[in-house]
Design an enzyme around this catalytic site. Structure first.
Site, PDB file in Angstrom:
ATOM      1  N   GLU A 179      32.500 104.817  59.754  1.00  0.00           N
ATOM      2  CA  GLU A 179      32.987 103.871  58.761  1.00  0.00           C
ATOM      3  C   GLU A 179      34.117 103.025  59.354  1.00  0.00           C
ATOM      4  OE1 GLU A 179      34.718 104.175  54.154  1.00  0.00           O
ATOM      5  OE2 GLU A 179      34.416 105.984  55.372  1.00  0.00           O
TER       6      GLU A 179
ATOM      7  N   LYS B  63      30.014  99.471  50.554  1.00  0.00           N
ATOM      8  CA  LYS B  63      30.246 100.792  49.987  1.00  0.00           C
ATOM      9  C   LYS B  63      30.260 100.705  48.460  1.00  0.00           C
ATOM     10  CE  LYS B  63      33.499 104.663  50.678  1.00  0.00           C
ATOM     11  NZ  LYS B  63      34.647 105.100  51.501  1.00  0.00           N
TER      12      LYS B  63
ATOM     13  N   CYS C 268      30.295 107.069  53.384  1.00  0.00           N
ATOM     14  CA  CYS C 268      31.221 108.161  53.090  1.00  0.00           C
ATOM     15  C   CYS C 268      31.152 108.670  51.650  1.00  0.00           C
ATOM     16  CB  CYS C 268      32.641 107.736  53.453  1.00  0.00           C
ATOM     17  SG  CYS C 268      33.746 109.161  53.683  1.00  0.00           S
TER      18      CYS C 268
END
Length: 642
Positions: free
Chosen positions: A46, A115, A171
């Site tokens: 990330e 994200k 994540c």
């Protein structure tokens, strides 16, 4: 090698916080390394272009422009490489900042996925800087002068490989109740990537591993996870660089944590296996209505490396780790005893009959019966064990069967079948010196008749002893040992039977019984239907006739469990048994397996009841429904084309 395999790499390069130029250089080096080793995909952590721990520097225009400039360099320097590159970076759009995965192929950006879930609790403070991709940004953006697909509704579909479709999450997306990857999988993604920056605290990596394994299993997918390493800022947190490659609940590769050296793990994913798994899973028969995904086409580069970067277990039914194997044996034994216990309670019968040959299968079945009776509080004397020596019975197996019955404290019977068989030969006009299939099957059916009639006489159940591997090969006499009133071993493959008997010897019985069980384990596998040699030893050895059971169990696992085609099964066996069997031997017995598996389905179509214990069952009422007159032609053709 192709056969539905794709090679993926997860890289944790060296890194300097907020130094985009340095980080871009390390990413380029890692991409070149991965590409040179045949990787078709390489994924980075990330925000790998900037680093994850930049804090308020994310709001600095200098860093934002630096990330874009470095991305341009990465694209330029890798344009001649054919692997798909997936990296993380911040991206500004309409006065908002997004934490994104950028997907690159052959010098072009295939798409950008932001994200979804922005953590803002405990040690995480991302909402200070980043917006969620669920805030409905535009479907395309202008990036480095080109129009690029953007959004959380993007999947990437290979046009030159069936079943290969990949999706992205970042994540925290994985840690929520319904991760984006669940919807992605339901809409066709077989390969899932996660760019992460998950810090390490005590116990977290075990939970993280279980989470990734579980998600890959639930999604019938491969899951490639890569997290930031210890070169991130340690002002308040430490990152271990935990990377995992999982396939359908199993870890194929995992990185060493807390290493300052650059790390890369690599493995080959079996896409065909995953697609076949989804064919059987009703959850994948209907697309979810939650999201309508855009499919971005791409070409996956051809894999020219003929060696697989993954373990091909030669004994897929048997865990290689002794502790795991013992747990597996205990679980199977409990399933067997519980199945038989229910059948006895349902019928209201407290007596059963079993034929004892001194071989592995009948020994295991007797041990199951004995422990079932102990569990139900029944008298072992109600177990009628019958040994029936015939023309091929050796002194060793006869001695073992008699001693085992004595030690188990069951009611034992010895009934010699030779005279009855000779009379039957006379009745049907068969020469007793002609050792053909009639000679063998007369004995098997005589034994079954004795067991069935004795069960009627005492009011009990005949317990079958045949195993899963024999069912696959049809290595049983129709309406002979093929038949019983409950078959406790019908879900257990031959390669696992011996470990179950060994486990019983080690954990359930005393030394005297253990010695007999060890002798049974040392006995060659044989139906003992042809005469012994001059010394009274077994001449008829099953594996000399139909082939090694370890090969047949391997073929059974890959063909029935995952629908692998014959040429793929052959290639996998070649790899798994390298140094033990040559190519001609593997091909010969695979051809035998295919012919027997198809021609013997009529025996499986009328199987007695018996418990399923593993992922494969050949019960016509459960997992396996196959016509008895199916033709094996196209399977043999695929094998002949090797």
């Amino acid at each position: 090698m192709d056969y539905g395999f794709v090679r993926v790499a997860a890289a944790v390069p060296e890194l300097k916080v907020a130094n985009c130029d340095f980080n871009a250089g390390e990413i380029i080096k890692a991409v070149r390394t991965a590409d040179s080793q045949g990787a078709q995909f390489v994924v980075f952590p990330e925000l790998s272009v900037t680093s994850y721990t930049c804090g308020d520097l994310f709001l600095q225009t200098t860093l934002q422009k630096g990330a874009l400039s470095s991305l341009e360099v990465i694209i330029s320097e890798t344009s001649s490489l054919e692997c798909v590159i997936i990296l993380g970076m911040p991206l500004t759009l309409d006065s908002r900042l997004y934490n994104c995965a950028v997907i690159i192929k052959n010098g072009s950006i295939l798409g950008v996925v932001p994200k979804c879930y922005i953590p803002n609790y405990s040690e995480f403070y991302e909402a200070r800087w980043f917006s969620s991709g669920m805030d409905r940004p535009p479907e395309t953006i202008d990036m480095l002068g080109k129009t690029v697909p953007f959004g959380i509704d993007i999947l990437f579909e290979a046009v030159n490989m069936d079943g290969l479709c990949f999706g992205m999450e970042i994540c925290e997306d994985l840690w929520v109740p319904i991760p984006p990857s669940s919807n992605q999988a339901l809409n066709g993604a077989t390969l899932l990537f996660n760019l992460s920056a998950s810090n390490d605290i005590v116990g977290k990596h075990e939970y993280r591993e279980e989470l990734i394994k579980l998600q890959s299993a639930k999604c019938s997918a491969a899951y490639v996870y890569v997290s930031s390493g210890p070169n991130e800022s340690t002002t308040d947190l430490v990152f271990g660089g935990h990377s995992l490659i999982c396939e359908y609940g199993s870890v194929l590769a995992q990185s060493e944590r807390f290493s300052f050296d650059k790390k890369m793990i690599m493995s080959d994913i079996d896409i065909q296996r995953l697609v076949n798994e989804r064919f059987k899973n009703s959850a994948f028969k209907h697309k979810t209505n939650n999201t309508v995904f855009r499919k971005i086409p791409f070409y996956v580069k051809e894999q020219k490396d003929d060696k697989l970067l993954r373990l091909i277990d030669p004994h897929p039914f048997v865990p290689s780790d002794p502790n795991a194997r013992n747990k597996r044996c205990e679980e199977i034994f409990n399933i067997q005893t519980s199945g038989l216990g229910k059948r006895l309670r349902h019928t209201g019968l407290n007596k059963c009959v079993i034929g004892i040959s001194g071989g592995l299968d009948s020994t295991l079945a007797l041990l199951v019966i004995v422990k079932t009776y102990d569990k139900l509080g029944l008298d072992r004397k109600n177990i009628h064990a019958v040994t029936m020596p015939g023309f091929g019975t050796s002194s060793n197996t006869l001695g073992n069967s008699l001693e085992l019955m004595r030690l188990m404290n069951v009611t034992s019977h010895r009934i010699d079948i030779k005279e009855a068989c000779l009379k039957h030969f006379e009745d049907i006009g068969h020469d007793p010196l002609n050792y053909d299939v009639t000679y063998e099957n007369v004995q098997a059916r005589e034994r079954t008749q004795i067991l069935m009639d004795m069960a009627n006489k005492i009011g009990g159940l005949v317990i079958g002893t045949g195993d899963l591997s024999e069912l696959a090969l049809g290595w049983a006499t129709y309406n002979g040992d093929h038949m019983s009133m409950y078959a406790v071993n019908s879900g257990v493959p031959k390669t696992l039977v011996k470990y179950l008997v060994q486990w019983c010897a080690d954990y359930l019985f005393d030394n005297d019984t253990r010695n007999v069980l060890l002798s049974v384990l040392d006995t060659p596998i044989s139906p003992e239907l042809l005469p012994t040699d001059k010394e009274g030893c077994i001449q008829q050895k099953t594996e000399d006739i139909v082939g090694p059971y370890e090969l047949h169990d391997f073929y059974l696992y890959h063909m029935v469990r995952y629908g692998a085609e014959p040429d793929k099964v052959y290639k996998l066996a070649e790899r798994a048994f390298e140094g033990k069997y040559d190519k001609a031997t593997i091909k010969k017995w695979l051809e035998t397996f295919l012919k027997r598996f198809f021609s013997q389905q009529f025996k499986r179509s009328c199987l007695p009841d018996g418990p399923k214990v593993g992922s494969i069952s050949l019960s016509p009422r459960g997992d396996w429904r196959m016509p008895s007159d199916a033709d094996v032609g196209i399977w043999l053709k695929r094998l002949s084309e090797l």
